[in-house]
Design a protein around this motif. Structure first.
Motif, PDB file in Angstrom:
ATOM      1  N   GLY A  11       0.871  -1.164   0.000  1.00 55.39           N
ATOM      2  CA  GLY A  11       0.000   0.000   0.000  1.00 55.39           C
ATOM      3  C   GLY A  11       0.909   1.215   0.000  1.00 55.39           C
ATOM      4  N   GLY A  13       0.063   4.591  -0.317  1.00 59.40           N
ATOM      5  CA  GLY A  13      -0.768   5.795  -0.272  1.00 59.40           C
ATOM      6  C   GLY A  13      -0.210   6.859   0.650  1.00 59.40           C
ATOM      7  N   MET A  15      -0.199   7.395   4.014  1.00 57.20           N
ATOM      8  CA  MET A  15       0.595   7.067   5.207  1.00 57.20           C
ATOM      9  C   MET A  15       1.923   6.442   4.838  1.00 57.20           C
ATOM     10  N   SER A  36       4.670  -1.473  -2.666  1.00 55.65           N
ATOM     11  CA  SER A  36       3.806  -2.033  -3.703  1.00 55.65           C
ATOM     12  C   SER A  36       2.425  -1.407  -3.593  1.00 55.65           C
ATOM     13  N   VAL A  38      -1.703  -1.613  -5.773  1.00 60.58           N
ATOM     14  CA  VAL A  38      -2.498  -2.090  -6.909  1.00 60.58           C
ATOM     15  C   VAL A  38      -2.629  -0.974  -7.946  1.00 60.58           C
ATOM     16  N   LEU A  39      -2.429   0.276  -7.491  1.00 64.61           N
ATOM     17  CA  LEU A  39      -2.560   1.427  -8.398  1.00 64.61           C
ATOM     18  C   LEU A  39      -1.186   1.860  -8.892  1.00 64.61           C
ATOM     19  N   ASN A  58       3.054  -7.630  -4.123  1.00 63.05           N
ATOM     20  CA  ASN A  58       3.231  -7.650  -2.660  1.00 63.05           C
ATOM     21  C   ASN A  58       4.259  -8.709  -2.257  1.00 63.05           C
ATOM     22  N   ALA A  98      -3.028  -0.271  10.155  1.00 64.87           N
ATOM     23  CA  ALA A  98      -4.453  -0.183   9.825  1.00 64.87           C
ATOM     24  C   ALA A  98      -5.300   0.056  11.069  1.00 64.87           C
ATOM     25  N   PRO A 121      -0.138   5.435  13.685  1.00 68.01           N
ATOM     26  CA  PRO A 121       0.610   6.685  13.464  1.00 68.01           C
ATOM     27  C   PRO A 121      -0.349   7.819  13.134  1.00 68.01           C
ATOM     28  N   ASN A 122       0.152   8.986  12.754  1.00 70.75           N
ATOM     29  CA  ASN A 122      -0.703  10.012  12.173  1.00 70.75           C
ATOM     30  C   ASN A 122       0.060  10.769  11.095  1.00 70.75           C
ATOM     31  N   GLY A 174      -4.500   9.576  16.122  1.00 70.13           N
ATOM     32  CA  GLY A 174      -4.652   9.067  14.760  1.00 70.13           C
ATOM     33  C   GLY A 174      -5.551   9.984  13.930  1.00 70.13           C
TER      34      GLY A 174
HETATM   35  N1  LIG Z   1      -4.386   8.705   6.723  1.00 65.08           N
HETATM   36  C1  LIG Z   1      -4.283   8.800   8.046  1.00 65.08           C
HETATM   37  O1  LIG Z   1      -4.344   9.884   8.668  1.00 65.08           O
HETATM   38  C2  LIG Z   1      -4.039   7.545   8.859  1.00 65.08           C
HETATM   39  C3  LIG Z   1      -3.629   7.699  10.188  1.00 65.08           C
HETATM   40  C4  LIG Z   1      -3.363   6.531  10.887  1.00 65.08           C
HETATM   41  C5  LIG Z   1      -3.503   5.289  10.301  1.00 65.08           C
HETATM   42  N2  LIG Z   1      -3.934   5.213   9.030  1.00 65.08           N
HETATM   43  C6  LIG Z   1      -4.093   3.861   8.450  1.00 65.08           C
HETATM   44  O2  LIG Z   1      -3.147   3.749   7.412  1.00 65.08           O
HETATM   45  C7  LIG Z   1      -3.669   2.852   6.397  1.00 65.08           C
HETATM   46  C8  LIG Z   1      -3.433   3.522   5.041  1.00 65.08           C
HETATM   47  O3  LIG Z   1      -4.163   4.725   5.025  1.00 65.08           O
HETATM   48  P1  LIG Z   1      -3.881   5.796   3.857  1.00 65.08           P
HETATM   49  O4  LIG Z   1      -4.583   7.027   4.268  1.00 65.08           O
HETATM   50  O5  LIG Z   1      -2.434   5.824   3.519  1.00 65.08           O
HETATM   51  O6  LIG Z   1      -4.690   5.078   2.638  1.00 65.08           O
HETATM   52  P2  LIG Z   1      -4.512   5.272   1.059  1.00 65.08           P
HETATM   53  O7  LIG Z   1      -3.920   6.616   0.791  1.00 65.08           O
HETATM   54  O8  LIG Z   1      -5.804   4.883   0.448  1.00 65.08           O
HETATM   55  O9  LIG Z   1      -3.382   4.175   0.665  1.00 65.08           O
HETATM   56  C9  LIG Z   1      -3.649   2.802   0.608  1.00 65.08           C
HETATM   57  C10 LIG Z   1      -3.185   2.280  -0.746  1.00 65.08           C
HETATM   58  O10 LIG Z   1      -3.223   0.852  -0.727  1.00 65.08           O
HETATM   59  C11 LIG Z   1      -3.728   0.431  -1.999  1.00 65.08           C
HETATM   60  N3  LIG Z   1      -4.182  -0.951  -1.941  1.00 65.08           N
HETATM   61  C12 LIG Z   1      -5.439  -1.424  -1.777  1.00 65.08           C
HETATM   62  N4  LIG Z   1      -5.449  -2.775  -1.827  1.00 65.08           N
HETATM   63  C13 LIG Z   1      -4.163  -3.159  -2.029  1.00 65.08           C
HETATM   64  C14 LIG Z   1      -3.519  -4.434  -2.173  1.00 65.08           C
HETATM   65  N5  LIG Z   1      -4.216  -5.573  -2.139  1.00 65.08           N
HETATM   66  N6  LIG Z   1      -2.180  -4.479  -2.361  1.00 65.08           N
HETATM   67  C15 LIG Z   1      -1.461  -3.323  -2.435  1.00 65.08           C
HETATM   68  N7  LIG Z   1      -2.013  -2.077  -2.311  1.00 65.08           N
HETATM   69  C16 LIG Z   1      -3.340  -2.005  -2.112  1.00 65.08           C
HETATM   70  C17 LIG Z   1      -4.835   1.431  -2.244  1.00 65.08           C
HETATM   71  O11 LIG Z   1      -5.321   1.386  -3.553  1.00 65.08           O
HETATM   72  P3  LIG Z   1      -6.916   1.749  -3.729  1.00 65.08           P
HETATM   73  O12 LIG Z   1      -7.019   3.222  -3.532  1.00 65.08           O
HETATM   74  O13 LIG Z   1      -7.216   1.289  -5.129  1.00 65.08           O
HETATM   75  O14 LIG Z   1      -7.659   0.990  -2.686  1.00 65.08           O
HETATM   76  C18 LIG Z   1      -4.109   2.739  -1.893  1.00 65.08           C
HETATM   77  O15 LIG Z   1      -3.335   3.216  -2.966  1.00 65.08           O
HETATM   78  C19 LIG Z   1      -5.133   2.604   6.728  1.00 65.08           C
HETATM   79  O16 LIG Z   1      -5.296   1.307   7.215  1.00 65.08           O
HETATM   80  C20 LIG Z   1      -5.451   3.623   7.818  1.00 65.08           C
HETATM   81  O17 LIG Z   1      -6.361   3.105   8.774  1.00 65.08           O
HETATM   82  C21 LIG Z   1      -4.194   6.286   8.278  1.00 65.08           C
END
Ligand SMILES: NC(=O)c1ccc[n+]([C@@H]2O[C@H](COP(=O)([O-])OP(=O)(O)OC[C@H]3O[C@@H](n4cnc5c(N)ncnc54)[C@H](OP(=O)(O)O)[C@@H]3O)[C@@H](O)[C@H]2O)c1
Length: 269
Positions: A11, A13, A15, A36, A38-39, A58, A98, A121-122, A174
């Motif tokens: 993933g 994205g 974070m 890694s 999927v996008l 992955n 997560a 984390p945040n 968070g």
């Molecule tokens: N953002 C925050 O403030 C924050 C704070 C603390 C914890 N978190 C945790 O951190 C995690 C990530 O959050 P984020 O905000 O970084 O999310 P994000 O920006 O959506 O990044 C996640 C990435 O993983 C991809 N993905 C989905 N399925 C996958 C697979 N099977 N294999 C590989 N990659 C895959 C997603 O693609 P798609 O978009 O196509 O699904 C997306 O590009 C979450 O679990 C969240 O609870 C986030």
């Protein structure tokens, strides 16, 4: 010579990008990290921002790393862990960020007991001022705890807590940055309401929040004592505080933390 830890992200994205950027400032180097997704767009963006290698596999992330950071959304985590189970070896430490997914949930997707650490984390870790909590799975070692502490120290502060408190960490730090962004926006709106240009109002608001936070962290003084120290009798500040109290500012903030904590529990169940 100290071995450089190889870190992999599943993933790529927001974070993962925030953590990769932080980790390359002192914990490891971009050529010892891989991500890694999927996008392909997510792979391109993390590579452009952090210079780390990327892949759509992955399994390749597991092959190329010692610490595997699970950075996909909670609803995809179980499928991802099941998918990499056969690619893991005893050298691997799994670190999940997560929200709401427990260590037992992760272990249940694996065919062998693995070393797992759950971190909340945040996003301010992007600028090195993150706030995190982490909990150890039964198989994680004190060295693993030290390693994760060192990792998180390169992107802010982190506290080890019992896993049952990680939903509370999610509800406070968070999700907390979003509460504070709303507070900064409201301060800025207030400034505009009384005649300040928007850009000055927003910068003053953000600096005021950062300055007040630094005062709490650096002096160790109770926030209430710091508040009293700038609240003179019949002065401007007490007039403002009275309005906040009238609006139930503190109770509303407490309710926000509680609501987010409950949502984190729901996400995990
Ligand atoms: N953002 C925050 O403030 C924050 C704070 C603390 C914890 N978190 C945790 O951190 C995690 C990530 O959050 P984020 O905000 O970084 O999310 P994000 O920006 O959506 O990044 C996640 C990435 O993983 C991809 N993905 C989905 N399925 C996958 C697979 N099977 N294999 C590989 N990659 C895959 C997603 O693609 P798609 O978009 O196509 O699904 C997306 O590009 C979450 O679990 C969240 O609870 C986030």
């Amino acid at each position: 010579m100290a071995t450089i830890t190889r870190v992999g992200f599943i993933g790529a994205g927001r974070m993962a990008t925030a953590l990769a950027k932080g980790l390359s400032t002192g914990f490891t180097s971009p050529d010892h990290m891989i991500a890694s997704d999927v996008l392909s767009a997510a792979c391109e963006s993390i590579a452009a921002e952090t210079w780390i290698r990327t892949t759509e596999s992955n399994a390749e992330v597991c092959a190329e790393s010692d610490v595997v950071i699970l950075a996909v959304k909670p609803q995809y985590l179980r499928e991802v862990v099941t998918g990499i189970a056969s690619h893991l070896q005893s050298r691997h430490l799994l670190v999940s960020i997560a929200a709401g997914i427990t260590i037992a949930d992760i272990q249940a997707c694996l065919d062998t007991e693995r070393r797992v650490i759950r971190v909340m984390p945040n996003t301010p870790c992007l600028v090195g001022t993150g706030a995190a909590g982490f909990a150890l799975g039964g198989n994680a070692t004190p060295d693993d705890a030290e390693l994760v502490k060192r990792m998180l120290a390169t992107v802010g502060i982190a506290f080890q807590v019992p896993e049952r408190l990680l939903d509370a960490v999610t509800g406070l730090s968070g999700s907390g940055p979003a509460y504070v962004y709303q507070f900064i926006e409201a301060l800025s709106d207030g400034g505009v309401r009384v005649g300040l240009p928007r850009d000055i109002a927003t910068k003053l608001a953000a600096q005021t929040v950062m300055g007040a936070a630094q005062m709490v962290l650096e002096t160790g003084e109770h926030p209430g004592a710091l508040k009293d120290a700038v609240t003179s009798p019949g002065g401007t500040t007490i007039a403002g505080i009275h309005e906040l109290e009238r609006g139930a500012f503190r109770a509303t903030t407490m309710n926000a933390v509680e609501a987010a904590t409950r949502r984190s529990m729901e996400l995990g169940s």
